[in-house]
Design a protein around this motif. Structure first.
Motif, mmCIF file in Angstrom:
data_model
loop_
_atom_site.group_PDB
_atom_site.id
_atom_site.type_symbol
_atom_site.label_atom_id
_atom_site.label_comp_id
_atom_site.label_asym_id
_atom_site.label_seq_id
_atom_site.Cartn_x
_atom_site.Cartn_y
_atom_site.Cartn_z
ATOM 1 N N LYS A 532 42.851 31.787 29.389
ATOM 2 C CA LYS A 532 43.593 32.704 28.525
ATOM 3 C C LYS A 532 43.959 34.006 29.221
ATOM 4 O O LYS A 532 45.086 34.514 29.062
ATOM 5 N N TYR A 533 43.035 34.580 29.994
ATOM 6 C CA TYR A 533 43.244 35.912 30.560
ATOM 7 C C TYR A 533 43.394 35.918 32.080
ATOM 8 O O TYR A 533 43.819 36.929 32.652
ATOM 9 N N GLY A 534 43.012 34.855 32.750
ATOM 10 C CA GLY A 534 43.095 34.825 34.208
ATOM 11 C C GLY A 534 41.833 35.346 34.857
ATOM 12 O O GLY A 534 41.021 36.050 34.250
ATOM 13 N N LYS A 535 41.714 35.010 36.134
ATOM 14 C CA LYS A 535 40.467 35.313 36.831
ATOM 15 C C LYS A 535 40.237 36.806 37.064
ATOM 16 O O LYS A 535 39.105 37.238 37.313
ATOM 17 N N ASP A 536 41.288 37.652 37.006
ATOM 18 C CA ASP A 536 41.134 39.070 37.310
ATOM 19 C C ASP A 536 40.876 39.934 36.072
ATOM 20 O O ASP A 536 40.678 41.146 36.191
ATOM 21 N N HIS A 537 40.882 39.352 34.921
ATOM 22 C CA HIS A 537 40.611 40.134 33.706
ATOM 23 C C HIS A 537 39.132 40.535 33.693
ATOM 24 O O HIS A 537 38.265 39.747 34.074
ATOM 25 N N PRO A 538 38.812 41.779 33.268
ATOM 26 C CA PRO A 538 37.402 42.217 33.263
ATOM 27 C C PRO A 538 36.480 41.284 32.502
ATOM 28 O O PRO A 538 35.315 41.114 32.891
ATOM 29 N N ALA A 539 36.961 40.688 31.405
ATOM 30 C CA ALA A 539 36.108 39.784 30.623
ATOM 31 C C ALA A 539 35.697 38.569 31.440
ATOM 32 O O ALA A 539 34.651 37.961 31.192
ATOM 33 N N VAL A 540 36.507 38.203 32.441
ATOM 34 C CA VAL A 540 36.209 37.059 33.306
ATOM 35 C C VAL A 540 35.540 37.508 34.589
ATOM 36 O O VAL A 540 34.521 36.945 35.016
ATOM 37 N N ARG A 541 36.103 38.538 35.191
ATOM 38 C CA ARG A 541 35.628 38.982 36.505
ATOM 39 C C ARG A 541 34.347 39.814 36.435
ATOM 40 O O ARG A 541 33.473 39.697 37.301
#
Length: 584
Positions: A532-541
């Motif tokens: 949904k947000y991509g690997k660079d989004h804070p929620a993921v990274r």
């Protein structure tokens, strides 16, 4: 021969008798004179120290406070040697300890410990030990009332002495009244100190008033009560900070205040205690059903062994139906919808408003009141299994329960794994693939998606038939109460540093209930947040950066928005680990 001068033959017998009587009379006069002289001197001397001795005798009372009250009431001597029921903290004995500069602290503590032991062994040994303690304390008190110059030291003020004497005179009154007026202070009616819950506990004249303005009145029979006229607003559930839980008003009145305010009279009287609690809150989620209501209700009411009535606010019919076996066992009496009892005044000998709670989905045996059984989470799981007529603790997990003959013929069934899927969030988006992977690992797989209207009697038997309960961190895992001892809870931990809540909310309770806890933490790529947000989004990274901004943001991403796409290749070793655990 020389005549004896002490006797003459010419002296007649009557004269001899008369002389002896005169001598005896003189001796008696001398004795009486000496006796009265001694009494006079004694009275003069003892008068100077009379007040000291009186105080000493009165102050010896604390060591006799456990003596038989019938003896105290009937004997003036016993009355003077028994204590005022609530001696002032700065009493004579306390003042003597000040003179001692603390030297008597250990002796006082030892005496207190001895009195506690006396309580256990009965009134006969109490009375015997009291006599010994009286003598020791009296000697110590008198010895400590002389200063270095030999002068008597009066360590009690006149006001204190008057109070002691007044209390001793009160011993002539009714014993029960004396214990009420001068006994140890009662515990506070309402305890607001716990960070999780508020609770009020009232014994005596407690009146539960139904209707929309639900109120519990406590009429104190103690004219010197400390909490008369007070009022509390209690959220009668285990989470006192949930603002949408309506409050119950608890009011404490003296008998005089109740009469002056025309307090409502009882419309019905009941011989059993009552517990007032709310069924709403975060309920409809099984984890909250148990954590917020059922376990706190167990903690609060289990000690009554069914002899208690539930007065329920914000009643939920579905909750009554789903958990009827538990509710019916905790209380043998009809459940009352207090909100619909307009005009009723139900009088109980004891009323508890609110539910005690130890922690999220947990029981702390050390926090049960003295004299109660110290229940554990294991006790609770076995209690639930018994209510639902599941096999006792002696029966092994289903895989090992199979007959030896079936095993010898290699017809042994596979271990059974229940795969719970969630309906809205944190659900498995590749559920068929996960079920196939479990089958390939050697399990018989049962896929379920529990609903709120699930019939627990039937579902509990399905869970009991399984060796493994698998699901993503969430309410479905609460069904682990129906597992057998030694079964496995396999918890899939979502992305976002969720290991800690997963362990606290499920892992710790599972271990306390003698279940085996296995956890699998997914990677960022296994979370739909990655898609949904991509690997660079804070929620993921950087999940920690999200948590630092407050729990609301973490809740949004990791509890509410996230689903799970399990990498079955990466997950396979965990399945084999569980299989080895079951077979071992």
């Amino acid at each position: 021969m020389v005549a004896d001068s002490s006797w003459s033959p010419s002296m007649s017998a009557p004269e001899s008798v008369s002389r002896r009587l005169v001598q005896h009379h003189k001796a008696m006069i001398g004795f009486l004179f000496g006796f009265f002289l001694v009494v006079g001197l004694y009275s003069t001397v003892s008068g100077q120290f009379g007040s000291t001795n009186t105080i000493a005798v009165l102050q010896s009372a604390p060591t006799a406070e456990h003596s038989d009250k019938n003896t105290t009431a009937s004997s003036p001597g016993a009355s003077m040697s028994s204590p005022p029921a609530s001696a002032p903290k700065n009493s004579t004995q306390g003042a003597v300890h000040d003179v001692d500069n603390g030297q008597n602290v250990d002796a006082t503590k030892k005496t207190g410990d001895q009195r506690l032991q006396d309580n256990v062994h009965g009134s006969d040994s109490i009375n015997n030990k009291t006599s010994a303690n009286f003598t020791v304390n009296l000697d110590n008190l008198q010895a400590n009332r002389t200063d270095k110059s030999g002068q008597t030291v009066n360590t009690a003020s006149d006001k204190q002495e008057e109070e002691i004497i007044r209390q001793e005179l009160d011993l002539d009154g009714d014993t029960n009244e004396r214990n009420t007026r001068h006994g140890a202070p009662r515990k506070p009616i309402c305890d607001l100190s716990d960070p999780r819950y508020d609770v009020c506990d009232m014994s005596g004249d407690a009146r539960a008033i139904g209707g929309p303005n639900r109120t519990v009145l406590y009429i104190s029979g103690d004219a010197a009560g400390a909490e008369e006229g007070h009022e509390w607003a209690i959220r009668d559930q285990s989470r006192k900070h949930l603002e949408y839980i309506n409050t119950v008003a608890v009011k404490s009145l003296s008998a005089a205040q109740a009469q002056a305010q025309s307090a409502p009279e009882c419309t019905s009287r009941h011989a059993v205690p009552a517990v007032v609690f709310a069924m709403n809150g975060l309920t409809s989620n099984p984890w909250h059903d148990f954590s917020d209501v059922l376990i706190p209700l167990f903690i609060t009411a289990r000690g009554f062994d069914g002899g208690v009535q539930f007065l329920v606010t914000d009643i939920q019919p579905w909750f009554l139906d789903k958990y009827r076996l538990i509710l019916a066992n905790l209380s043998r009496h009809d459940i009352v919808d207090l909100d619909k009892e307009s005009g009723s005044v139900r009088c109980h000998p004891r009323v508890i408003v609110g539910l005690r709670s130890h922690r999220d989905l947990g029981i702390d045996p050390a926090r049960f009141p003295a004299g109660n059984k110290n229940y554990t989470m294991l006790d609770f799981r076995m209690y639930i299994r018994e209510l639902f007529s599941l096999p006792p603790a002696s029966v092994d997990i289903p895989y090992k329960e199979q007959s030896a003959a079936a095993a010898a013929e290699k017809q042994r069934k596979k271990p059974r794994l229940m795969l719970i899927n969630r309906g809205r969030n944190r659900k498995f988006v590749n559920l068929p693939e996960i079920a196939a992977a479990a089958e390939a690992a050697g399990f018989e797989t049962v896929v379920v998606e529990p609903r709120r209207d699930l019939k627990l009697e039937e579902f509990s038997r399905v869970v009991d038939s399984c060796d493994v309960l698998m699901g993503a961190h969430g309410a479905g895992l609460t069904n682990f109460f129906f597992l057998r001892t030694g079964a496995v809870m396999l918890q899939v931990v979502p992305w976002g540093h969720m290991e800690r809540p997963s362990m606290e909310f499920y892992g710790v309770p599972a271990k306390e209930m003698r279940l085996r806890d296995v956890e699998y933490s997914i990677t960022a790529e296994e979370s739909t947040l990655y898609e949904k947000y991509g690997k660079d989004h804070p929620a993921v990274r950087d999940p920690e950066s999200i948590h630092r901004q407050g729990w609301q943001l973490g809740m949004r991403y990791y509890w509410l928005e996230q689903d799970i796409r399990l990498n079955v290749t990466r997950f396979a070793p965990t399945l084999h680990q569980v299989l080895r655990t079951i077979r071992g």
